[in-house]
Design an enzyme around this catalytic site. Structure first.
Site, short mmCIF file in Angstrom:
data_model
loop_
_atom_site.label_atom_id
_atom_site.label_comp_id
_atom_site.label_asym_id
_atom_site.label_seq_id
_atom_site.Cartn_x
_atom_site.Cartn_y
_atom_site.Cartn_z
CG HIS A 165 127.45 -51.70 57.98
ND1 HIS A 165 126.98 -52.51 58.48
CD2 HIS A 165 126.69 -51.48 56.83
CE1 HIS A 165 125.84 -52.76 58.22
NE2 HIS A 165 125.64 -52.40 57.29
CB CYS B 28 138.43 -34.41 49.74
SG CYS B 28 139.65 -34.76 49.95
#
Ligand code: BJW
Ligand code: ZN
Length: 274
Positions: A122, A133
């Site tokens: 996670h 980006c």
């Protein structure tokens, strides 16, 4: 008081054989380091709603709130230190030929404790990335102002963790499935085992023929399916497991095999509670 003889002979035998081991950890292993868990009476989700903090939609709706929450948790974590449970797993890695530590935790405490092969399913709260980006930023590089840090490209920077509805890092997840399928022993430590796909890993391990042991302060939906459920805080149970392993290996080293008979009680999964 936890009994040190609660570890089955089968578990110690497989661990001392130094075969391959996979471990899945959840928030419970860090509870004794003072890091709050998610579910349960004292859990984060009692005070905060996941839909408002741990989804992309929540971040797009109110990035200031989400950032305030993560800054608060980073501050809490800045003083947290690994506990004996984290350290026992790091030591176990040193004793096994092949141990894969799979964690749902984002707190980085396994690494601080000295574990090396870690799959963070996670993400990690100390990293950030741009929503647009994908550029990565270390936490310390981020200014506190403005309250939502922005990337050079103008995109919003977010914590590099996995929120509900998001895919887990593909290669990491793939490696976690491979390790769980192949291991001989699978330890499931301090997780409620309700969040997927992490919750499928112990099931995959059972299907692959691994001996599955769960360590938790309370039973979970997984408990009836495992070979052994050990009830207790992982910071106590895991160091005791290492001690039991030491004793087991010393006895085995001293024994004359001609005098030893092994009576292995075959137990069906789910039959055994400490
Ligand atoms: C101790 C102890 C001590 C205490 N010693 N023990 C319906 C059905 C099935 C699946 C889904 C569904 N709807 C949606 C889904 C998918 C969803 C999911 O599983 N939801 C379930 C809740 C139903 N999963 C996802 O969305 C995942 N992505 C995904 O599946 O992508 C594909 C997909 C995309 C789109 C649609 C559908 C699928 C992503 C999951 C991301 C989870 N993110 C979080 C937040 C991370 C960032 C952050 O921290 O801010 O991860 S949520 C939170 O839960 C966190 C944890 O890693 C995770 C697991 O919790 P954990 O670690 O088990 O903690 P707790 O608190 O639950 O349990 C602690 C345990 O410790 C307890 O049992 C205690 O008893 C014990 N304990 N002290 C030992 N001292
Ligand atoms: Zn960017």
């Amino acid at each position: 008081m936890i009994q040190s003889n609660l570890f089955s002979k089968e578990l110690l035998d497989k661990l001392s054989d130094a075969g391959s081991v996979a471990v899945l950890t959840g928030a419970g292993i860090s509870a004794e380091s003072g890091v709050p868990t998610f579910r349960g009476e004292e859990g984060l989700w009692k005070k905060f709603r996941p839909q408002e903090l741990a989804t992309v939609e929540a971040f797009m709706r109110n990035p200031e709130l989400v950032w305030a929450w993560y800054r608060h948790r980073r501050e809490l974590l800045s003083t947290a230190r690994p506990n004996p449970g984290h350290r026992a797993l790091a030591e176990l890695e040193g004793r096994c030929r092949d141990l894969t530590l799979i964690t749902q935790n984002i707190d980085g405490l396994h690494r601080q404790a000295g574990s090396r092969t870690i799959l963070e399913l996670h993400g990690n709260i100390r990293r950030n990335r741009c929503m647009e980006c994908g550029q990565r930023y270390e936490d310390i590089a981020l200014p506190q102002e403005p309250s939502i840090p922005l990337c050079r490209c103008g995109g919003k920077i977010r914590p590099d963790v996995v929120w509900f509805g998001e895919s887990l890092p593909g290669e990491t997840l793939e490696q976690a499935f491979v390790a769980s399928t192949r291991c001989r022993v699978f330890l499931c430590v301090g997780t409620s085992a309700v969040v997927y796909p992490a919750a499928s890993l112990p099931i995959v391990a059972l299907q692959g023929g691994a001996y599955v042991v769960e360590i938790n302060i309370e039973p979970t939906a997984l408990s009836p399916q495992v070979h052994q459920f050990i009830q207790g805080p992982s910071g106590e149970v895991l160091p005791l497991m290492l001690k039991a392993l030491d004793r087991y290996e010393n006895q085995a080293g001293q024994a004359d095999p001609r005098n030893v008979q092994i009576h292995d009680r075959q137990e069906s999964p789910g039959g055994r509670y400490s």
